[in-house]
Design an enzyme around this catalytic site. Sequence first.
Site, PDB file in Angstrom:
ATOM      1  N   ASP A   1      -3.553 -20.920  12.347  1.00  0.00           N
ATOM      2  CA  ASP A   1      -4.920 -20.478  12.471  1.00  0.00           C
ATOM      3  C   ASP A   1      -5.215 -22.258  13.379  1.00  0.00           C
ATOM      4  O   ASP A   1      -5.329 -22.120  14.672  1.00  0.00           O
ATOM      5  CB  ASP A   1      -5.872 -21.110  10.939  1.00  0.00           C
ATOM      6  CG  ASP A   1      -7.184 -20.711  11.919  1.00  0.00           C
ATOM      7  OD1 ASP A   1      -7.633 -20.814  12.359  1.00  0.00           O
ATOM      8  OD2 ASP A   1      -7.837 -22.420  11.861  1.00  0.00           O
TER       9      ASP A   1
ATOM     10  N   LYS B   1      -5.915 -22.121  17.690  1.00  0.00           N
ATOM     11  CA  LYS B   1      -6.546 -24.004  18.507  1.00  0.00           C
ATOM     12  C   LYS B   1      -5.409 -24.212  20.017  1.00  0.00           C
ATOM     13  O   LYS B   1      -6.226 -24.799  20.157  1.00  0.00           O
ATOM     14  CB  LYS B   1      -6.558 -24.738  16.937  1.00  0.00           C
ATOM     15  CG  LYS B   1      -7.889 -23.980  16.165  1.00  0.00           C
ATOM     16  CD  LYS B   1      -8.280 -24.734  15.450  1.00  0.00           C
ATOM     17  CE  LYS B   1      -9.283 -24.586  14.299  1.00  0.00           C
ATOM     18  NZ  LYS B   1      -9.431 -25.447  13.574  1.00  0.00           N
TER      19      LYS B   1
END
Length: 364
Positions: free
Chosen positions: A222, A226
Amino acid sequence: MRPAFQARRRVLAVGLIGPGRVGSALLAQLRTAQSRLALGGLELKLCGVAASKRMWLDSDDPELNNRCDRAQTWRPSDLDEFAAHVRGSDGGHALLIDCSANDAVASHYAGWLAAGLHVITPNKLAGSGPLARWQAIHAACHGGMRFRYEATVCAGLPVMQTLRDLLDTGDELLAVDGMLSGTLAWLCNRHDGQQPFSALLREAHALGYTEPDPREDLSGLDVARKLVILAREAGRALSLADVEVQSLVPPALVGLPDTEFMQRLDELDAPMAAQLSAAHAAGGVLRHVASLDRHGRASVRLAVLPATHPFAHTRLTDNVVQFTTRRYCDNPLLVQGPGAGPEVTAAGVFADLLRIAEALEPRA
């Protein structure tokens, strides 16, 4: 004579996809702000809400989210029909907000933009997915159409806007480093050797800080998504496969069912204790850091940082991003604050909506 604000009246049709935690928080924020925004000349008109299997369409509801909970107003979900409904046929301004975490929804963005719909999303899968799709989305932003995604990186923190402002004013990004996971920030801040790491992880899970399966946080993927979004915003053709990711999940626990993984969390304690001891021996702290250097090398890892480093002084679920640029070289620019939770994420989406609304052509 009409008040001056009526001469600048702007009407924006809005459709929301994904009425989960973030989507529901956003609807509540929009509803609360509706009267205040109308006084300033902006009328928000909720045209519908789409979930994974059903959608609600109503272009005449006088109050945002007033009837979304009435079962008889829902029908089977069809994103093409939903987008066409929000777009309407009157040539007015229209916007879709995708609060899902669905890759299939992200595949519609370019088409929606080309059809005359602005798009806002906290969905990271568009920005970190196939590079060709990302390029197609931006290529579709013509004729005044806008695609905004501030909340994909650090929820409501103005990270993307800060980077965009730096680049738009002629600065050059040399490197970016960040603590981009509120969950992992909380775990690192609490992991001081007084409790086993597994106990902290169970506490974070009980508090709702982690994903239902904490391996989604611990894997680092995750955070890598980003970092890819930040890199692409800076003009780097980075893909997820280019990021070197250190997973905190031991190989023996990767493929287990969720319940068995939770039962075996104690197996995380020894490796995490060893890394903490190494950090203390070096006089530093242990932090989960994403980095992109000036050569385009990208990594996500647990890092030992000196006690004087800005990342050593984060609190709770703080996210922090450090931009090293041509202008901010000796003293890098920091953006820091809470980077997790539905309220702050919804606020980031709301801010994007207001930026788009400010650029709309007023109607007398």
